[in-house]
Design an enzyme around this catalytic site. Structure first.
Site, PDB file in Angstrom:
ATOM      1  N   THR B 187      71.872  89.033  -5.992  1.00  0.00           N
ATOM      2  CA  THR B 187      70.811  88.311  -6.421  1.00  0.00           C
ATOM      3  C   THR B 187      69.721  88.826  -6.386  1.00  0.00           C
ATOM      4  O   THR B 187      69.194  89.989  -5.745  1.00  0.00           O
ATOM      5  CB  THR B 187      70.760  87.086  -5.464  1.00  0.00           C
ATOM      6  OG1 THR B 187      72.048  86.455  -5.313  1.00  0.00           O
ATOM      7  CG2 THR B 187      69.860  86.031  -5.860  1.00  0.00           C
ATOM      8  N   ILE B 216      79.499  77.371  -7.799  1.00  0.00           N
ATOM      9  CA  ILE B 216      77.770  77.455  -7.726  1.00  0.00           C
ATOM     10  C   ILE B 216      77.609  77.840  -6.285  1.00  0.00           C
ATOM     11  O   ILE B 216      78.037  77.444  -5.434  1.00  0.00           O
ATOM     12  CB  ILE B 216      77.542  76.117  -8.006  1.00  0.00           C
ATOM     13  CG1 ILE B 216      77.465  75.715  -9.490  1.00  0.00           C
ATOM     14  CG2 ILE B 216      75.924  75.959  -7.816  1.00  0.00           C
ATOM     15  CD1 ILE B 216      77.176  74.235  -9.921  1.00  0.00           C
TER      16      ILE B 216
END
Lengths: 300, 320
Positions: B187, B216
């Site tokens: 990320t 998600i």
């Protein structure tokens, strides 16, 4: 421990001119769902199972904005979402963008229990649902005449609905603390009337529309944006944890100070067996019951 | 007090033995992106613009798990998500399930500014991107050989894994850490504050290697991986589930507010509360403080403040 406690809601922000029979219909449904939860709690069923059971009832009934009876997207279809959270280890499961799953909350539960993830959405979630063998139906099943008419109205005034001109039904939720002091929370919704395709609201977001931990369980309803920006559900637990407030004080504080111009409501239980609701909207369909025999359903 | 900026390229089990050919390009990328952020502040750009710009750069770099270079789903595809939040107004925008949008963070910004909603996902989000004329490409653009290899390894080991996982042999030793099948995520993220105390945060990711379609993570969940208010801006990275459960980004601000801790203390406190080996974050406060704590082996990170200080690091002291 203070014994078990349960609360349910059917949406914050109610038209003050809502016809009496609709008000009564809503309260009867909440009463019925509370009974389902109470029976379960009396049979020592754990909080996490009770919230799922109760929300399934609310989804199945077309009255409120979840499962059957969900409000419609701008395309006239239904896209449902839900989340469930188990207080003790803060395990959680959420789903969004469902179009054929009869009971979104149960799929959220399966995401929590049977997948390596916390949140599945859209076609990936539908695929998972198929693999898990949950009940699937056509999208039409969820669509009610009422909502078709409301969508038409909404398009005429060109609005995404959160206003009394077009009284839209509300999100549903349930929070429970069982005899062992375990808290759980569950929320389910069709979202906003006339929403864009793919729009996700607050209901499936842990910490925003739903939250449960060792201390409490919370389910919110109202303006999704306001709930998300204020991380409303987590806020209740955070002030209890970091400021040492009790549940009543926490809910009061949060509703009063965290919503700014936003309109929302919530229900909450604490591990001590307390149950509280709070809202800054005009009304919220809600009900609660505690082990000592207290039970109440109301709107205003 | 001047401006401050911090960015990350993911926290995880980054082996100390990371070979130079994998380490150097990432360090260079961090340096480059930091430079972009610094230049933007010198040009008096608003923190939201700075954070978005920096994350766009990180997304464009194939060495981080966002945009190009995103890890792959169990079907060998990419599904990207991102989130941006403005501290002053607490307005936010999030997107998930993107497959053709070159810069997910920019779409998140458009959701925030051009729709009545906060979060759009999958086909609806892709349709919105096209309506807005945002740059889209064939999905293959995002897929790198490194990630194809990672997916292969994960599938062979029947695992959903971190993108910094070491090759299989070494993993057997670290087996316990990955035993539950879920692992840390990379990320990228950036937090920024200007000299007036305006705060912004932006996070973007490809998610988990071998993740299920439709999965998600914490990144687009306000309060979990991303959060900003008048006190601070936070972007988290690591194991999605732990970050969600710990409402990590929100808690840094909450602890500052309710316990009166400084940014550094609050950030360290929160990272300490989540299970070891799962979380890292970057944060800046309205008074220009910077914090970059992590409880993993390492976190690709960089920061700079107006007084000329700057830092780029991967391992070293976790107490920063």
């Amino acid at each position: 421990m203070g014994g078990w406690a349960i609360a349910v809601h059917g949406g914050a922000g109610v038209d003050p001119n809502l016809p009496k029979e609709r008000q009564e219909e809503g309260m009867r449904l909440l009463g019925r769902c509370l009974d389902v939860g109470i029976s379960a709690l009396r049979s020592n069923i754990p909080a996490i199972d009770v919230v799922e059971l109760v929300v399934r009832e609310l989804e199945t009934d077309p009255l409120f904005n979840s499962g059957r009876g969900s409000v419609l997207t701008e395309n006239g279809t239904v896209e449902m979402e839900a989340s469930i959270m188990d207080g003790p280890k803060r395990r959680c499961g959420a789903v969004s963008g469902l179009t054929t799953v009869k009971n979104p909350i149960s799929l959220a539960r399966l995401v929590m229990d049977k997948s390596p993830h916390s949140y599945l959405a859209f076609s990936g979630a539908e695929e998972f649902a198929e693999k898990q063998g949950v009940a699937l139906v056509d999208n039409e099943y969820f669509i009610t005449e009422n909502n078709v008419a409301m969508l038409k109205l909404a398009k005429e005034v060109n609005s995404i609905v959160f206003d009394y001109r077009i009284p839209a039904p509300g999100t549903v939720g349930c929070v429970v603390v069982d005899k062992e002091g375990r808290c759980a929370a569950a929320t389910s919704t069709g979202g906003l009337m006339n929403k864009m395709r793919g729009r996700i609201g607050d209901s499936p977001l842990f910490g925003c529309g739903t939250y449960a931990c060792e201390l409490c369980g919370v389910s919110c309803t109202g303006e999704g944006e306001a709930i998300n920006r204020s991380t409303l559900a987590r806020e209740v637990a955070a002030v209890m944890e970091y400021k040492g407030l009790n549940l009543h004080e926490a809910v009061d504080f949060v509703i009063r100070n965290r919503l700014d111009e936003g309109k929302a409501g919530l229900i909450a239980v604490s591990k001590k067996g307390e149950v509280v609701s709070g809202f800054n909207t005009t009304g919220m369909f809600r009900g609660c019951a505690t082990e000592d025999g207290f039970m109440e359903v109301g709107i205003w | 007090m001047g401006w401050a900026i911090a960015l990350h390229g993911g926290a995880g089990d980054i082996p100390l033995s990371l070979p130079p050919e994998r380490r150097l390009p990432r360090e260079a990328a961090l340096r480059h992106c930091l430079g972009i952020g610094i230049a933007a502040f010198k040009a008096h750009k608003h923190p939201l613009d700075v954070a978005e710009l920096v994350v766009r750069e990180l997304e464009n770099h194939p060495n981080f798990n966002a945009g190009r270079g995103s890890v792959l789903t169990n079907s060998g595809t990419v599904e990207m998500e991102a989130c941006i939040m403005d501290g002053k107004t607490k307005k936010c925008g999030a997107v998930s399930g993107l497959t053709t949008v070159v810069n997910a963070i920019s779409l998140a910004r458009l959701v925030m500014e051009k729709t009545p909603h906060i979060y759009l996902a999958f086909e609806g989000a892709e349709a919105f991107a096209r309506e807005q004329g945002l740059e889209t490409v064939d999905s293959s653009y995002f897929i790198t050989p490194e990630n194809i290899e990672r997916l292969k390894q994960a599938q062979e080991a029947h695992r959903v894994q971190i993108d910094y996982t070491q090759p299989v042999q070494k993993e057997v030793k670290n087996g316990a850490a990955n035993a539950d099948g879920d692992s840390q995520i990379g990320t990228v993220g950036c937090v920024a504050v200007d000299s007036e105390g305006n705060l912004a945060t932006a996070t973007s990711t490809g998610g988990l290697v071998n993740k299920m379609l439709g999965r998600i993570g914490d990144t687009p969940i306000i309060g979990a991986g991303t959060y900003a208010n008048h006190l601070c801006a936070v972007s988290a990275t690591g194991r999605g589930e732990a970050i969600i459960r710990g409402t990590v980004a929100r808690d840094v601000a909450a602890v500052m507010e309710f316990k009166g801790l400084s940014l550094k203390e609050a950030a360290a406190y929160v990272v300490d509360q989540v299970p070891r080996g799962t979380t890292g974050l970057v944060a800046v406060s309205s008074t220009g403080e910077v914090a970059m704590p992590f409880n993993t082996t390492g976190m690709f990170r960089a920061c700079a403040t107006e007084d000329g200080y700057s830092e780029i690091a991967i391992w070293d002291s976790p107490s920063k």
